[in-house]
Design a protein around this motif. Structure first.
Motif, PDB file in Angstrom:
ATOM      1  N   VAL A 120       0.839  -1.203   0.000  1.00 56.50           N
ATOM      2  CA  VAL A 120       0.000   0.000   0.000  1.00 56.50           C
ATOM      3  C   VAL A 120       0.876   1.256   0.000  1.00 56.50           C
ATOM      4  O   VAL A 120       0.610   2.204  -0.747  1.00 56.50           O
ATOM      5  CB  VAL A 120      -0.973  -0.012   1.198  1.00 56.50           C
ATOM      6  CG1 VAL A 120      -1.658   1.333   1.370  1.00 56.50           C
ATOM      7  CG2 VAL A 120      -2.005  -1.113   1.031  1.00 56.50           C
ATOM      8  N   SER A 121       1.935   1.261   0.816  1.00 55.52           N
ATOM      9  CA  SER A 121       2.840   2.420   0.842  1.00 55.52           C
ATOM     10  C   SER A 121       3.559   2.576  -0.490  1.00 55.52           C
ATOM     11  O   SER A 121       3.736   3.699  -0.977  1.00 55.52           O
ATOM     12  CB  SER A 121       3.882   2.256   1.955  1.00 55.52           C
ATOM     13  OG  SER A 121       3.270   2.313   3.201  1.00 55.52           O
ATOM     14  N   TYR A 122       3.964   1.470  -1.077  1.00 57.70           N
ATOM     15  CA  TYR A 122       4.629   1.510  -2.375  1.00 57.70           C
ATOM     16  C   TYR A 122       3.691   2.081  -3.442  1.00 57.70           C
ATOM     17  O   TYR A 122       4.084   2.947  -4.232  1.00 57.70           O
ATOM     18  CB  TYR A 122       5.101   0.108  -2.764  1.00 57.70           C
ATOM     19  CG  TYR A 122       5.697   0.042  -4.133  1.00 57.70           C
ATOM     20  CD1 TYR A 122       7.023   0.380  -4.338  1.00 57.70           C
ATOM     21  CD2 TYR A 122       4.942  -0.354  -5.229  1.00 57.70           C
ATOM     22  CE1 TYR A 122       7.581   0.337  -5.608  1.00 57.70           C
ATOM     23  CE2 TYR A 122       5.489  -0.402  -6.495  1.00 57.70           C
ATOM     24  CZ  TYR A 122       6.811  -0.058  -6.679  1.00 57.70           C
ATOM     25  OH  TYR A 122       7.357  -0.095  -7.924  1.00 57.70           O
ATOM     26  N   ALA A 123       2.450   1.593  -3.458  1.00 53.56           N
ATOM     27  CA  ALA A 123       1.485   2.084  -4.450  1.00 53.56           C
ATOM     28  C   ALA A 123       1.185   3.565  -4.240  1.00 53.56           C
ATOM     29  O   ALA A 123       1.037   4.313  -5.198  1.00 53.56           O
ATOM     30  CB  ALA A 123       0.196   1.264  -4.360  1.00 53.56           C
ATOM     31  N   ASN A 124       1.130   3.989  -3.000  1.00 51.31           N
ATOM     32  CA  ASN A 124       0.893   5.396  -2.703  1.00 51.31           C
ATOM     33  C   ASN A 124       2.072   6.259  -3.150  1.00 51.31           C
ATOM     34  O   ASN A 124       1.894   7.354  -3.699  1.00 51.31           O
ATOM     35  CB  ASN A 124       0.639   5.573  -1.198  1.00 51.31           C
ATOM     36  CG  ASN A 124       0.065   6.923  -0.865  1.00 51.31           C
ATOM     37  OD1 ASN A 124      -0.427   7.620  -1.749  1.00 51.31           O
ATOM     38  ND2 ASN A 124       0.123   7.278   0.395  1.00 51.31           N
ATOM     39  N   ALA A 125       3.288   5.767  -2.938  1.00 53.21           N
ATOM     40  CA  ALA A 125       4.480   6.518  -3.355  1.00 53.21           C
ATOM     41  C   ALA A 125       4.602   6.564  -4.869  1.00 53.21           C
ATOM     42  O   ALA A 125       5.179   7.503  -5.420  1.00 53.21           O
ATOM     43  CB  ALA A 125       5.731   5.903  -2.746  1.00 53.21           C
ATOM     44  N   ARG A 126       4.073   5.585  -5.568  1.00 56.64           N
ATOM     45  CA  ARG A 126       4.093   5.594  -7.041  1.00 56.64           C
ATOM     46  C   ARG A 126       3.009   6.516  -7.589  1.00 56.64           C
ATOM     47  O   ARG A 126       2.989   6.792  -8.783  1.00 56.64           O
ATOM     48  CB  ARG A 126       3.880   4.188  -7.591  1.00 56.64           C
ATOM     49  CG  ARG A 126       5.091   3.318  -7.467  1.00 56.64           C
ATOM     50  CD  ARG A 126       4.950   2.039  -8.229  1.00 56.64           C
ATOM     51  NE  ARG A 126       4.726   2.201  -9.650  1.00 56.64           N
ATOM     52  CZ  ARG A 126       5.660   2.419 -10.560  1.00 56.64           C
ATOM     53  NH1 ARG A 126       6.910   2.527 -10.198  1.00 56.64           N
ATOM     54  NH2 ARG A 126       5.357   2.517 -11.827  1.00 56.64           N
ATOM     55  N   GLY A 127       2.094   6.911  -6.729  1.00 57.74           N
ATOM     56  CA  GLY A 127       1.011   7.765  -7.178  1.00 57.74           C
ATOM     57  C   GLY A 127      -0.155   6.995  -7.748  1.00 57.74           C
ATOM     58  O   GLY A 127      -1.010   7.562  -8.398  1.00 57.74           O
ATOM     59  N   SER A 128      -0.170   5.675  -7.533  1.00 59.57           N
ATOM     60  CA  SER A 128      -1.251   4.866  -8.083  1.00 59.57           C
ATOM     61  C   SER A 128      -2.290   4.512  -7.041  1.00 59.57           C
ATOM     62  O   SER A 128      -3.116   3.634  -7.254  1.00 59.57           O
ATOM     63  CB  SER A 128      -0.675   3.573  -8.696  1.00 59.57           C
ATOM     64  OG  SER A 128       0.041   2.860  -7.708  1.00 59.57           O
ATOM     65  N   LEU A 129      -2.268   5.195  -5.899  1.00 60.87           N
ATOM     66  CA  LEU A 129      -3.259   4.950  -4.850  1.00 60.87           C
ATOM     67  C   LEU A 129      -3.980   6.258  -4.593  1.00 60.87           C
ATOM     68  O   LEU A 129      -3.364   7.248  -4.240  1.00 60.87           O
ATOM     69  CB  LEU A 129      -2.591   4.442  -3.576  1.00 60.87           C
ATOM     70  CG  LEU A 129      -3.488   4.091  -2.419  1.00 60.87           C
ATOM     71  CD1 LEU A 129      -4.347   2.890  -2.772  1.00 60.87           C
ATOM     72  CD2 LEU A 129      -2.673   3.792  -1.180  1.00 60.87           C
TER      73      LEU A 129
END
Length: 172
Positions: free
Chosen positions: A160-169
């Motif tokens: 979830v943190s990774y997806a948020n940092a990629r901007g896909s969350l």
């Protein structure tokens, strides 16, 4: 957006791995020394060896879960760089903790499975000390189950943190 299908699949794999690790702890093999009156020696007799299969199953399900998360996040090192910020820092820390707990869980499950599968084959005479019917120590699979649980939680938060940092969350 973080893939709900991926997170559900990883969650199911982690729950199965946890259940198998707990079952392995409950079904550890035990050994007792038996006497053979005809040949005048003692030998070890072991009960069911099902815990080895449960431990290996938990090992494989946890490995599949970790593999799915790492492939989906490109193992954190491949692909485009992440946006700077708190989510990236959190993702880095969770990535490290995820791998540490994963390695500890896999080591416990593998060591417990190997030790549970090992049965002493020697025998002793009646006048000697009885054979040592060694089995896996109590708590090895339980420690593996605990670290499977920690790995499951941390890997979900990492993704979830990774997806948020990629901007896909999306925040909503």
């Amino acid at each position: 957006m973080a893939s709900k299908l991926l997170m559900t699949t990883v969650f199911i794999f982690d729950v199965i791995a946890f259940g198998l690790a707990v079952a392995a702890e409950q079904r550890r093999s035990t050994g007792v020394s038996k006497a053979d009156m005809d040949d005048n020696y003692n030998y070890c007799v072991y009960d069911s060896d099902i815990a080895t299969g449960y431990g290996v199953g938990a090992f494989l399900f946890l490995m599949a879960s970790q593999l799915l998360i790492m492939v989906a996040s490109r193992c954190f090192c491949c692909g485009s760089p992440l946006k700077p910020g708190g989510s990236r820092a959190c993702a880095v820390l969770l990535f490290i903790f995820c791998w540490v707990t994963f390695l500890i869980a896999e080591a416990c499950l593998l060591a417990g499975s190997v030790r549970n599968a090992y049965h002493t084959k020697y025998r002793t005479r009646f006048f000697e000390n009885p054979p040592s019917c060694e089995t896996v120590r109590k708590g090895v699979f339980a420690a593996g189950a605990a670290f499977v649980f920690f790995t499951g939680i941390i890997s979900e938060f990492y993704y979830v943190s990774y997806a948020n940092a990629r901007g896909s969350l999306s925040p909503y």
